[in-house]
Enzyme design. Structure first.
Site, PDB file in Angstrom:
ATOM      1  N   HIS A 249       8.459 -44.228 -31.173  1.00 56.56           N
ATOM      2  CA  HIS A 249       9.864 -44.627 -31.130  1.00 56.56           C
ATOM      3  C   HIS A 249      10.685 -43.682 -30.268  1.00 56.56           C
ATOM      4  O   HIS A 249      11.661 -44.098 -29.636  1.00 56.56           O
ATOM      5  CB  HIS A 249      10.435 -44.717 -32.542  1.00 56.56           C
ATOM      6  CG  HIS A 249       9.979 -45.929 -33.286  1.00 56.56           C
ATOM      7  ND1 HIS A 249      10.190 -46.121 -34.633  1.00 56.56           N
ATOM      8  CD2 HIS A 249       9.295 -47.023 -32.861  1.00 56.56           C
ATOM      9  CE1 HIS A 249       9.678 -47.273 -35.007  1.00 56.56           C
ATOM     10  NE2 HIS A 249       9.120 -47.839 -33.944  1.00 56.56           N
ATOM     11  N   HIS A 380       3.914 -55.670 -26.574  1.00 56.29           N
ATOM     12  CA  HIS A 380       3.972 -54.330 -25.991  1.00 56.29           C
ATOM     13  C   HIS A 380       3.111 -54.225 -24.733  1.00 56.29           C
ATOM     14  O   HIS A 380       3.535 -53.640 -23.725  1.00 56.29           O
ATOM     15  CB  HIS A 380       3.528 -53.285 -27.013  1.00 56.29           C
ATOM     16  CG  HIS A 380       4.534 -53.007 -28.075  1.00 56.29           C
ATOM     17  ND1 HIS A 380       5.688 -52.295 -27.855  1.00 56.29           N
ATOM     18  CD2 HIS A 380       4.554 -53.353 -29.387  1.00 56.29           C
ATOM     19  CE1 HIS A 380       6.378 -52.207 -28.975  1.00 56.29           C
ATOM     20  NE2 HIS A 380       5.714 -52.839 -29.920  1.00 56.29           N
TER      21      HIS A 380
END
Length: 406
Positions: A249, A380
């Site tokens: 993150h 992703h």
């Protein structure tokens, strides 16, 4: 010597890899609407419910495929999106269920995480002219602003009960992070720059919170936005709310900060400064810190590894962050890391036998499935193949639609 990011041959490789990924996921579409969770070989996992976040991600992915000119991609996007306007949509109370089972029984509650991906999917599908996407996009924007965005806070709440009567006291940065991407994509597709201003406010909070914790981002908060640094200490492998700092993150936020800076057209410095600090902290804490290559999943608040497994999405986000930071700054360190991480991905994560990327490896880089089983979606990995070929703003679907892909 020119970096990979500056070479047409590497861009050709990225294009081929994107085609490889889109070919792998073609069985995702459920004829009843929505997207299947995919197994290791790309076949549907009948044991999994139909999840909104997967249906939304795959609608986004195949909308991008359609914009790239891939035959059949629009049909897949249309079918996965049918789940978002059909069985996954709550016609009684509005918004979207998190999932439905084989009998279309919904899971309880409504989450910002799911709704952010619906907003992203709708914006991409609208740019790809998927039939019905404009109406979905309008509905997604309305629900997101009415139910999840809190103007006084400049942040999103995390979850509600099914009827949108009771909001949960938990607040989280994971959903807000994906809200930033969805907001920027919405602004790109709609031209409404208020969504950029909302994204900036979320980024300001994330940057301030990270700076106060040596650029490790607190993920979990109470209803007054006070960080809970011990949440799930006893469940460090929690799928969506792990204990500690999530290395990936930090990388994902770094990339988003650059997107927001470019969307604003500003160069006052704080967004780029935050991006570079978040990136460097994630690399120092996470990359090859335990005797084997790869990023550890989480650390404690001193930077010591907690969960040492390697998640595919972390490397994908590292690649994207390095690419946008290199384009933004011209610093060769980002280009070198970009190349190094693609080498790692190709060696350990890309499945050259069955296709796509392995979603989880253990601390020795052997395949594992304690957190993620199979290869649920392509979100992703596909973005890692596209972001290096695009400007930081507008966002992916709009940038491709407007001819910015190189």
């Amino acid at each position: 010597m020119a970096s990979w990011l500056d070479r047409s041959t590497h861009r050709s490789w990225l294009d081929a890899h994107a085609q490889h990924l889109l070919a792998f996921g073609r069985a995702t579409a459920d004829e009843r609407g929505g997207a299947f969770w995919l197994t290791t070989d790309g076949s549907p996992d009948a044991g999994q419910p139909i999840h909104t976040w997967i249906a939304a991600r795959m609608t986004h992915v195949y909308s991008l495929g359609s914009l790239l000119g891939v035959p059949g991609a629009a049909t897949i996007a249309q079918t996965t999106m049918a789940g978002l306007v059909g069985r996954l949509h709550d016609d009684e109370h509005g918004g979207w269920f998190s999932s439905v089972d084989s009998d279309d029984r919904p899971a309880p509650g409504k989450s910002c995480y799911d709704h952010a991906f619906v907003l992203l999917a709708a914006s991409s599908a609208a740019r790809a002219d998927i039939d019905g996407a404009t109406t979905l996009f309008e509905d997604a924007r309305r629900v997101f602003l009415e139910k999840f965005w809190r103007e006084p806070d400049g942040l999103c709440v995390d979850s509600w009960d099914r009827t949108f009567t009771t909001v949960d006291g938990y607040r989280g940065m994971n959903a807000n992070m994906h809200a930033v991407e969805a907001m920027l994509s919405t602004a790109s597709a709609s031209g409404d720059e208020q969504w950029i201003a909302r994204a900036e406010r979320i980024c300001r909070f994330a940057a301030d919170s990270a700076a106060a914790h040596r650029w490790r981002i607190p993920e979990h908060y109470d209803q007054n936005w006070r960080p809970d640094l011990d949440l799930n200490r006893d469940q460090p492998r929690h799928q969506f709310k792990p204990f500690g700092a999530t290395v990936g993150h930090g990388l994902e936020w770094a990339r988003l900060m650059v997107h927001v800076e470019q969307a604003l057209g500003t160069s006052d410095g704080w967004l780029l400064d935050a991006a570079e600090n978040l990136f460097e902290r994630a690399v120092v804490d996470g990359w090859s810190v335990d005797g084997a290559p790869g990023f550890v999943y989480t650390t404690d608040w001193e930077g010591s590894p907690v969960v040492r497994d390697r998640m595919h999405w972390v490397v994908a986000e590292a690649i994207g962050a390095a690419a946008v930071l290199y384009r933004r700054t011209g610093k060769t360190i980002y280009a070198r890391r970009y190349q190094h991480w693609w080498d790692y991905a190709d060696t350990y994560l890309v499945d050259h036998v069955h296709g796509s990327w392995r979603h989880q490896l253990d601390a020795t880089n052997a395949p594992a499935d304690s957190v993620w089983q199979g290869k649920p979606d392509l979100y992703h990995a596909l973005q890692a193949a596209l972001i290096p070929r695009l400007p930081a703003y507008p966002m992916i679907a709009t940038a491709i639609a407007e001819g910015h892909l190189v």
